[in-house]
Scaffold this active site. Structure first.
Site, short mmCIF file in Angstrom:
data_model
loop_
_atom_site.label_atom_id
_atom_site.label_comp_id
_atom_site.label_asym_id
_atom_site.label_seq_id
_atom_site.Cartn_x
_atom_site.Cartn_y
_atom_site.Cartn_z
N GLU A 40 0.86 -1.19 0.00
CA GLU A 40 0.00 0.00 0.00
C GLU A 40 0.90 1.25 0.00
OE1 GLU A 40 -2.07 0.16 3.74
OE2 GLU A 40 -3.43 1.76 3.11
N LYS A 111 -9.30 2.19 -2.09
CA LYS A 111 -9.52 1.52 -0.78
C LYS A 111 -10.88 1.91 -0.19
CE LYS A 111 -7.12 0.82 3.65
NZ LYS A 111 -5.89 1.12 4.39
N CYS A 145 -5.02 -3.35 2.42
CA CYS A 145 -4.77 -3.40 3.86
C CYS A 145 -6.02 -3.66 4.69
CB CYS A 145 -4.02 -2.13 4.30
SG CYS A 145 -3.05 -2.42 5.81
C1 ACM Z 1 -3.98 -0.02 7.13
O1 ACM Z 1 -5.08 -0.19 6.62
N1 ACM Z 1 -3.01 0.58 6.49
C2 ACM Z 1 -3.71 -0.51 8.49
#
Ligand code: ACM
Length: 265
Positions: A40, A111, A145
């Site tokens: 990420e 995301k 993530c």
């Molecule tokens: C995250 O979602 N970077 C912990």
């Protein structure tokens, strides 16, 4: 199909986009893989203190430096690449990932489940959990993530046909790597969690990242794992069709046994 897949666990330098991209391209050049997954926000680092820092490195999906540099690397190495980056679109920023293929095609995921301070800087993703073709038409689903903690993320990708879930991460909580074995098992998909390693401190915003990047098979078994602290490229050959068989027993199937009518509150 035999398919060489991998993760590149590394420590991006904060806000040094060009330097990070050069390092990412070098890792692609050295890997000899069909699919490589990077962490990420791999081009920028993670520990933003001010929105101006995000603005400094965020870029449009297909016209930004990340697309330009990694399209070349994908083409030269005949390798599909998944990489996390900070995206700008109109007046918004997204914590995004893109899939870039050797033929020049590319696909975007924003995301959906933002974690903690990310909510101060990024808009929640609006692209959904779609599945895209990578090299040799292998079906790739992306999640980023913290999406791991919502089982619906991986489940939706599986229902949309994902054979491999590419999972760029900057993990700071200790549970994801174990949980991803279950995500793989309950969906019969391969998963590649590409986490970053290292400690980052920017003006008092600090994060200790957990490393332990891993690849699971579609039975929920861990095939390969990096350690917690070191940069490491891990590559393994998988048989992608293993993700297509959703039978558990002669009488049970992960998709046809679902009782959707009972899944709503
Ligand atoms: C995250 O979602 N970077 C912990």
């Amino acid at each position: 199909m035999k398919y060489r897949v991998g993760f590149c666990q590394f420590q991006p330098e904060f806000l040094a986009k060009e330097k990070n991209l050069e390092k990412i391209a070098n890792m692609v050049n050295n890997a000899k893989a069909d699919l490589l997954v990077f962490p990420e926000l791999a081009t920028s680092g993670y520990s933003f203190a001010h929105i101006s820092e995000v603005a400094q490195i965020a870029e449009p999906f297909q016209k930004g430096l990340t697309s330009i540099v990694l399209k070349k690397a994908a083409w030269e190495n005949k390798c599909s690449i998944v990489v996390g980056f900070a995206e700008s679109d109109n007046d918004k920023f997204y914590n995004s990932s893109m899939l870039i293929n050797p033929d020049g095609s590319s696909y975007l995921y924003r995301k959906i489940h933002l974690f903690y301070h990310e909510k101060k800087f990024f808009s929640p993703g609006d692209t959904g959990f779609k599945v895209y073709p990578a090299k040799h038409d292998v079906k790739i689903g992306m999640m980023v993530c913290f999406d791991w903690i919502f089982p619906e993320s991986a489940r939706t990708l599986m229902l949309n046909g994902a054979q491999i879930i590419a999972h760029p991460a900057n993990l700071v909580l200790p549970w994801c790597q174990q949980a991803m074995l279950t995500r793989a098992l309950e969906n019969r998909v391969f998963t590649i969690t590409s986490n970053r390693n290292g400690y980052e401190n920017n003006q008092g915003v600090s994060n200790d990242f957990t490393g332990l990047s891993q690849i699971t098979n579609a039975k929920g078994e861990r095939l390969l794992q990096a350690n917690q602290t070191e940069e490491f490229t891990g590559i393994i050959e998988i048989e992608t069709e293993d993700a297509d068989n959703k039978s558990i027993t002669e009488f049970n199937n992960l998709i046809t046994d679902r009782r959707e009518e009972f899944y709503h509150s």
